[in-house]
Design a protein around this motif. Structure first.
Motif, PDB file in Angstrom:
ATOM      1  N   ASP A 384       0.841  -1.205   0.000  1.00 32.76           N
ATOM      2  CA  ASP A 384       0.000   0.000   0.000  1.00 32.76           C
ATOM      3  C   ASP A 384       0.877   1.255   0.000  1.00 32.76           C
ATOM      4  OD1 ASP A 384      -2.236  -1.617   0.089  1.00 32.76           O
ATOM      5  OD2 ASP A 384      -2.473  -1.470   2.273  1.00 32.76           O
ATOM      6  N   LYS A 412      -5.837  -9.917  -7.251  1.00 33.67           N
ATOM      7  CA  LYS A 412      -7.029  -9.996  -6.409  1.00 33.67           C
ATOM      8  C   LYS A 412      -7.299  -8.684  -5.704  1.00 33.67           C
ATOM      9  CE  LYS A 412      -9.002 -12.622  -2.546  1.00 33.67           C
ATOM     10  NZ  LYS A 412      -8.786 -13.760  -1.604  1.00 33.67           N
ATOM     11  N   ARG A 413      -6.243  -8.017  -5.231  1.00 31.40           N
ATOM     12  CA  ARG A 413      -6.400  -6.783  -4.471  1.00 31.40           C
ATOM     13  C   ARG A 413      -6.419  -5.536  -5.351  1.00 31.40           C
ATOM     14  NH1 ARG A 413      -5.301  -7.110   1.119  1.00 31.40           N
ATOM     15  NH2 ARG A 413      -5.056  -9.289   1.812  1.00 31.40           N
ATOM     16  N   TYR A 415      -4.039  -3.923  -7.150  1.00 25.01           N
ATOM     17  CA  TYR A 415      -2.937  -2.947  -7.117  1.00 25.01           C
ATOM     18  C   TYR A 415      -2.646  -2.439  -8.538  1.00 25.01           C
ATOM     19  CZ  TYR A 415      -1.798  -4.026  -2.249  1.00 25.01           C
ATOM     20  OH  TYR A 415      -1.840  -4.163  -0.881  1.00 25.01           O
TER      21      TYR A 415
END
Length: 529
Positions: A384, A412-413, A415
């Motif tokens: 992050d 999945k996240r 980014y």
């Protein structure tokens, strides 16, 4: 009281010998370049760093370089012939002075200006070019009849001495006797032979050159000599090893990563770090560091660019920044895709990447070991922070990974990854150890595997619409390049990063283009970028 001048009968022979030796040097330099089809003055000109560097770099542009190469080659040949035979000696000598002055000004041996000047020996202000230039000035201003050569045969109307009286080298006569001007005077046999002295020397030159050509043409006994010069001087750039370019089939094609045009083959960074994945061969790192001097690193980059490789993937440290920036100052254009990392998760994970950006990197990515560890430990807060700092800065951002888990987690996240550095290779080589721990923080012999799940990686990457740079495609040297290149591209990689020494570059470029042109029958993933 005026003392009569004393004549030294050896001076004409000494001056003639000096002229022939310099002529030999010029002539051989010219012929070596003429019969070396890949030779170019470009690298020598682009490395200039002094006051006139702008002029020399302009001469190295695509529009002017062919003309400069032509003039350089034939200038050396004709100057050499003129000096060798004593033909139009004054013109040849002044022309040589002009040519050598260009060599000298392009790379003057001054303090702080010799970083890119690859010449043998050690010089300060005075170098071989300057010394040879001074000799040529002297040969240009003295009368041609002070030496033996064809000029004396051409100039039949010349000042002749009353035998046995001769003028000394200051134009005075012995014992006050005067010279006379005899028109239409033809030389006697002895004088004719003296002025033909260069001919047997030229016979020796031709014989030596032919023997050297035969010696180096024996490919079985002397394969390396075909691509190496006899010596290195600032008047010659044969040491750049550009002979291998004659074997290049075609330049490496390129694709897009973000806003960057990137070659499909990317140079690996171990040549700058001096670290090799060599398993139990502990001497290899030291061997690499001794072989890969800064000059050879720059030479390797130049050869990469000549083959169409426009990018190098190199870690970020003081040595890297210094060497790459020096290379750019010498006219190099290679793009730096910067590997950034942290020693521990406790430090600021953005520091290394900030240094890379401030130092001219074209792209940055999180080093594979870091990304593996962060995902394994669930430290997504570090991702992050890293992406939060650099996203939107107008530079491609990437993530490296040895484990497929990393790529799956990034996707999945959501980014904002612009490209992936993901290992890909078969696991059928002798040293592969399938039972190595997945926890990459454990200290173990990690030179034995790099891609734990190659088939699963290829299948998952079919769903990823982002450029993929395949690395460790040869399993750190354990896999033959022919099968390694083919497997990586058929598995879906869009680019490959390979560590290459200078003598491997052309071979790898040809292998890559053959792989792409031969058809990738097993590839299911479309090319991205």
């Amino acid at each position: 009281m005026n003392r009569p001048s004393v004549i030294n009968p050896y001076k004409p022979y000494i001056l003639t010998f000096i002229r022939i030796v310099i002529g030999w040097h010029f002539l051989y330099e010219g012929l070596a370049k003429l019969f070396h089809p890949s030779w170019s003055a470009g690298p020598f000109l682009r490395e200039s760093t002094w006051w006139f560097s702008g002029i020399f770099k302009l001469m190295a542009t695509n529009q002017l370089l062919p003309v400069v190469d032509f003039l350089n080659i034939w200038g050396l040949i004709f100057i050499g012939l003129g000096l060798f035979f004593g033909l139009f000696t004054r013109i040849a000598a002044w022309s040589g002075v002009i040519l050598l002055s260009f060599y000298y000004l392009a790379h003057p041996p001054f303090t702080g200006l010799m970083e890119g000047a690859m010449a043998e020996g050690n010089y300060l202000i005075v170098n071989k070019n300057l010394i040879e230039m001074i000799f040529l000035v002297y040969l240009a201003v003295i009368p041609s009849y002070w030496m033996y050569g064809i000029d004396n045969l051409i100039n039949k109307k010349t000042k002749q001495q009353e035998v046995p009286v001769k003028p000394d080298f200051e134009g005075r006569t012995v014992a006050g006797q005067k010279t006379s001007d005899t028109s239409n005077h033809y030389f006697d046999r002895r004088t004719l032979l003296k002025n033909l002295i260069p001919i047997p020397f030229f016979g020796g030159f031709a014989y030596a050159a032919m023997q050297k050509y035969i010696f180096e043409s024996d490919q079985e006994l002397h394969p390396l000599l075909q691509r190496r010069p006899d010596a290195v001087s600032s008047a010659s750039t044969l040491f750049k090893n550009y002979a291998t370019l004659s074997d290049l089939k075609e330049k490496v094609p390129s694709g897009k990563i973000g806003n960057l045009e990137v070659s499909r083959l990317i140079s690996g960074g171990n040549l700058l770090s001096g670290i090799a994945h060599s398993r139990d061969l502990r001497y290899v790192d030291s061997l690499m560091r001794h072989y890969l001097t800064k000059e050879r690193i720059w030479e390797t980059f130049r050869l990469c660019e000549a083959c169409g490789i426009n990018s190098a993937l190199v870690r970020t440290d003081t040595n890297t920044v210094r060497l790459i920036n020096q290379y750019w100052k010498m006219g190099g254009k290679i793009q730096w895709l910067a590997q950034t990392k942290t020693i521990s998760s406790d430090e600021d994970v953005t520091i290394n990447a900030r240094i890379a950006l401030d130092s001219g990197a074209s792209a940055i990515y999180i080093q594979g070991d870091n990304a593996d560890e962060w995902v394994y430990e669930g430290r997504f807060d570090l991702f992050d922070k890293w992406f939060g700092t650099f996203h939107g800065k107008g530079i491609p951002l990437g993530v490296g990974a040895h484990e497929l888990d990393v790529v799956e987690a990034m996707e999945k996240r959501g980014y904002p990854v612009d490209f992936y550095m993901k290992t890909i290779h078969e696991n059928n080589y002798w040293s592969y150890q399938p039972d190595e721990p997945k926890d990459r923080t454990i200290k173990n012999n990690r030179d034995n595997y790099w891609c734990r799940q190659p088939e699963e990686t290829a299948k998952f990457m079919e769903t990823v619409n982002k450029p993929w740079i395949g690395f460790k495609i040869l399993a750190a040297g354990a896999i033959d390049p022919v099968s390694g290149f083919k497997y990586a591209f058929e598995s879906g990689a869009d680019f490959v990063c390979v560590g290459m020494l200078d003598f491997q570059i052309v071979e790898d470029c040809n292998l890559l283009t053959d792989t792409l042109n031969g058809g990738l029958t097993q590839r299911k993933r479309r090319f991205v970028g």
